[in-house]
Design a protein around this motif. Structure first.
Motif, PDB file in Angstrom:
ATOM      1  N   UNK A 365      -0.223  16.641 -21.262  1.00 50.56           N
ATOM      2  CA  UNK A 365       0.397  15.549 -21.996  1.00 50.56           C
ATOM      3  C   UNK A 365       1.801  15.976 -22.409  1.00 50.56           C
ATOM      4  N   UNK A 366       2.745  15.077 -22.195  1.00 55.24           N
ATOM      5  CA  UNK A 366       4.150  15.333 -22.520  1.00 55.24           C
ATOM      6  C   UNK A 366       4.512  14.502 -23.746  1.00 55.24           C
ATOM      7  N   UNK A 367       5.034  15.161 -24.772  1.00 56.45           N
ATOM      8  CA  UNK A 367       5.329  14.456 -26.010  1.00 56.45           C
ATOM      9  C   UNK A 367       6.731  14.814 -26.489  1.00 56.45           C
ATOM     10  N   UNK A 368       7.350  13.866 -27.177  1.00 55.87           N
ATOM     11  CA  UNK A 368       8.679  14.101 -27.735  1.00 55.87           C
ATOM     12  C   UNK A 368       8.544  14.819 -29.077  1.00 55.87           C
ATOM     13  N   UNK A 369       9.380  15.838 -29.261  1.00 54.10           N
ATOM     14  CA  UNK A 369       9.372  16.603 -30.517  1.00 54.10           C
ATOM     15  C   UNK A 369      10.276  15.889 -31.519  1.00 54.10           C
ATOM     16  N   UNK A 370       9.682  15.388 -32.587  1.00 52.04           N
ATOM     17  CA  UNK A 370      10.422  14.571 -33.542  1.00 52.04           C
ATOM     18  C   UNK A 370      11.269  15.438 -34.464  1.00 52.04           C
ATOM     19  N   UNK A 371      12.529  15.042 -34.636  1.00 50.86           N
ATOM     20  CA  UNK A 371      13.402  15.708 -35.612  1.00 50.86           C
ATOM     21  C   UNK A 371      12.995  15.255 -37.006  1.00 50.86           C
ATOM     22  N   UNK A 372      12.555  16.187 -37.790  1.00 47.55           N
ATOM     23  CA  UNK A 372      12.052  15.824 -39.120  1.00 47.55           C
ATOM     24  C   UNK A 372      13.154  15.755 -40.166  1.00 47.55           C
ATOM     25  N   UNK A 380      14.395  16.003 -30.522  1.00 49.37           N
ATOM     26  CA  UNK A 380      15.345  17.019 -30.076  1.00 49.37           C
ATOM     27  C   UNK A 380      14.771  17.903 -28.978  1.00 49.37           C
ATOM     28  N   UNK A 381      13.641  17.475 -28.416  1.00 51.77           N
ATOM     29  CA  UNK A 381      13.054  18.227 -27.324  1.00 51.77           C
ATOM     30  C   UNK A 381      11.744  17.618 -26.898  1.00 51.77           C
ATOM     31  N   UNK A 382      11.115  18.269 -25.946  1.00 51.27           N
ATOM     32  CA  UNK A 382       9.830  17.804 -25.424  1.00 51.27           C
ATOM     33  C   UNK A 382       8.829  18.944 -25.446  1.00 51.27           C
ATOM     34  N   UNK A 383       7.568  18.572 -25.560  1.00 48.05           N
ATOM     35  CA  UNK A 383       6.472  19.529 -25.420  1.00 48.05           C
ATOM     36  C   UNK A 383       5.644  19.160 -24.192  1.00 48.05           C
ATOM     37  N   UNK A 384       5.144  20.169 -23.524  1.00 46.81           N
ATOM     38  CA  UNK A 384       4.098  19.961 -22.517  1.00 46.81           C
ATOM     39  C   UNK A 384       2.836  20.634 -23.043  1.00 46.81           C
TER      40      UNK A 384
END
Ligand SMILES: [Fe+2]
Length: 474
Positions: A365-372, A380-384
Motif C-alpha cells: 500500500x502506498x500512502x502520502x506522508x502528511x505534513x503535521x 512531504x513524501x510517500x510511504x510504501x
C-alpha cells in the motif's frame, strides 16, 4: 483555530499559494526530464482536482473548485503533458455570467444557488470510458482520450439513478464497477453495480439510522463494504456554518458487508471502534475473515462533541481534522468478532494499491506522508507499506516540495504486484513549479528514476490513476 482563524477564512487558504488556480489549458511535449523515462512504462497518468475558474462566492470549500485534470502521457520514453477543465454545466453558467454563480458548500442554506457538480474528485476508467466523478454524487462526466476533452455526462444509458460518488471500485476480473450514492435525505446510502457493458445492474438501499458522511467504499471478491460512521450531519446545529458534520465521539463505527452475489442477503454489520475514514486502501477475503485497510481518523473534527478544540493538525474547511493513521480491521464472519490495529504511528492519507489487487488481496500500500506542521492538508513524501511483513519504505519529496496522492503504474510485461512504478505530481513551493515523478516500486527508497518538469503547476490534486496505453484510443 489557535490563531483565531474562522472556518471560512481557513477555507480560503486553499485558494492561495500552491493551491492557486491555473487558468490555461496546456498541451506540451518536449519537456525537460531529469533522469530517464522508462521505456517499459507506456500509457497516461491522469489526476483530478479543484481549480476554481472564478473567485468563489461565500462558503467556498476546497472541494468546491471547478474540476481540472492534469495528465502525463508516456510513449516510448517521450512525454506529453495536458491540462483540461472539466466542462460542466455549472462552469458554463459561470463563464456565461463572467463570475461565480454558485455559493460554496460551506454557505448557509438560502445563501444562493448551490451544489454545483464540479466533477473534480476522482477519475475512473470503466466501460471503455474515462469518467470524472464528484464526491457528492451526480452524473459522471466522460472525458476523451488522450485529449481529456469533456464529452458530456454519462449516465450508463440512463440506467444510473441518483448519480454515483468518487471512489467507485472496479473488479479487474469481472469488469464490474461498484459504487455508492448518499445524501442527507433518505435513502441515506445506496450501493450500485454497473457492468462492463455500460449498464447499471443493481442499486440497493442500505438501511442507516440517519444521514452519515460517506466518502469511500471497498470491495472484496465476496462483499461490498460500506460504513455507518459516527460522523453525522446536523444542519440544525447552533451556529452552523459548515457542512454540518458532527462527530459523535461516544458511538462506534459499524462496518457493513453487502453480499456481491446475492442481492437478497441481509447486510452483515460489525461494530468497531468509533472513527471516520475519508480513504480506504483495499480489502480482501481471507478464510472466514474480511480484511480491510484504510487511513483511520480517530478525531475527524476540530471541535469534539464536548466542545473541546483540537487544532494541532492540518484542517480542511476549518472543521475537518486529519489525524489519520494506517489501520487494519479483521471481521470474522464465523464468530462476528472484530479485531483491529494501527499499522504505523505515522500520519498518512490517500492510500492506494495496485488496482489489479483492489479486491483480491494487496500486499503493498502506498500512502502520502502528511505534513503535521501545516494548516492545510499536504504531504512531504510517500510511504510504501508491506502489509505482510510490516516493513515501511520512505520516499521524501525534499525540502520545500509537497505532493498528494500517488498511483501505481504496472510495468509493461511485468509480473508481481509491485513490478512497476509509483507515479504522481510534486510541486516545489519555492518557485511553484511542478514535476511528474516516476519511482520504481521495487527500488522505492532510491527515489525517482525520472522527474519530468511540467510547463504548468499542478495544483494539489485529489485522485487519479494510471491508464495503460491500450486504453488511449480516443
Ligand atoms: Fe477522496
Amino acid at each position: 483555530m489557535a490563531d483565531g482563524t474562522s472556518p471560512l477564512e481557513q477555507a480560503s487558504l486553499y485558494l492561495d499559494g500552491v493551491y492557486a488556480s491555473v487558468m490555461d489549458e496546456v498541451t506540451a511535449g518536449d519537456l525537460t526530464v531529469i533522469g530517464e523515462i522508462p521505456h517499459d512504462l507506456n500509457g497516461m497518468f491522469v489526476q483530478n482536482g479543484a481549480n476554481p475558474r472564478f473567485h468563489p462566492k461565500a462558503g467556498h470549500s476546497w472541494f468546491d473548485g471547478d474540476g481540472m485534470v492534469h495528465g502525463v502521457q508516456l510513449d516510448d520514453g517521450k512525454p506529453v503533458f495536458r491540462s483540461r477543465w472539466i466542462k460542466t454545466t455549472g462552469l458554463a453558467e459561470d463563464i456565461a455570467a463572467g463570475h461565480a454563480t454558485y455559493v460554496g458548500s460551506l454557505a448557509r442554506p438560502g445563501a444562493g444557488k448551490r451544489h454545483k457538480n464540479v466533477a473534480n474528485t476522482d477519475l475512473v476508467y470503466h466501460a471503455g470510458r474515462l469518467l470524472a466523478l464528484w464526491w457528492e454524487g451526480g452524473a459522471p462526466h466522460e472525458l476523451s482520450l488522450p485529449n481529456l476533452e469533456t464529452k458530456g455526462t454519462f449516465t450508463y444509458g440512463d440506467t444510473l439513478k441518483g448519480g454515483l460518488t468518487s471512489h467507485a471500485k472496479i473488479d479487474p476480473r469481472t469488469g464490474e464497477l461498484f459504487f455508492i450514492s448518499w445524501g442527507p435525505r433518505p435513502p441515506f446510502l445506496q450501493v450500485g453495480v454497473a457492468g462492463p457493458d455500460g449498464q447499471v445492474t443493481r442499486q440497493t438501499t442500505i438501511d442507516l439510522p440517519g444521514p452519515r458522511v460517506q466518502h469511500d467504499m471497498a470491495i472484496s471478491d465476496r462483499f461490498i463494504c460500506v460504513f455507518d460512521f459516527p460522523l453525522m450531519m446536523d444542519f440544525k446545529r447552533p451556529g452552523q456554518d459548515s457542512l454540518g458534520f458532527v462527530l459523535n465521539d461516544d458511538a462506534p463505527t459499524r462496518i457493513g458487508l453487502v453480499d456481491r452475489h446475492d442481492p437478497t442477503a441481509p447486510v452483515r454489520w460489525f461494530e468497531a471502534g468509533g472513527c471516520f475514514m475519508w480513504h480506504l486502501s483495499s480489502a480482501w477475503d481471507e478464510g472466514d475473515e474480511f480484511v480491510l485497510v484504510g487511513a483511520r481518523l480517530a478525531g475527524a473534527t476540530r471541535v469534539d462533541k464536548r466542545g473541546r478544540v483540537h487544532d494541532d493538525l492540518p484542517l480542511v474547511d476549518g472543521e475537518h481534522r486529519f489525524d489519520s493513521h494506517p489501520h487494519m480491521w479483521r471481521l470474522n464472519l464465523a464468530t462476528g468478532a472484530v479485531t483491529e490495529r494501527r499499522l504505523d504511528d505515522a500520519y498518512v492519507e490517500f492510500p492506494r494499491v495496485n488496482d489489479a489487487n483492489i479486491c483480491s488481496g494487496a500486499r503493498y500500500s502506498y500512502m502520502a506522508r502528511i505534513k503535521t506542521d501545516e494548516k492545510t492538508l499536504m504531504a512531504d513524501g510517500l510511504f510504501k507499506y508491506d502489509l505482510t511483513s510490516g516493513a515501511r519504505q520512505d520516499l521524501a519529496f525534499g525540502a520545500g516540495r509537497v505532493g498528494y496522492e500517488a498511483s501505481f503504474a504496472p510495468r509493461d510485461g511485468g509480473s508481481g504486484e509491485d513490478d512497476g512504478y509509483v507515479v504522481g505530481f510534486v510541486t516545489d513551493r519555492a518557485d511553484m513549479t511542478s514535476e511528474f515523478w516516476i519511482t520504481p516500486s521495487r527500488a522505492f527508497a532510491d527515489g525517482p528514476v525520472a522527474r519530468i518538469k511540467l510547463p504548468q503547476k499542478a495544483p494539489p490534486k485529489f485522485h487519479g490513476r494510471w491508464l495503460p496505453a491500450a486504453t488511449l484510443k480516443g
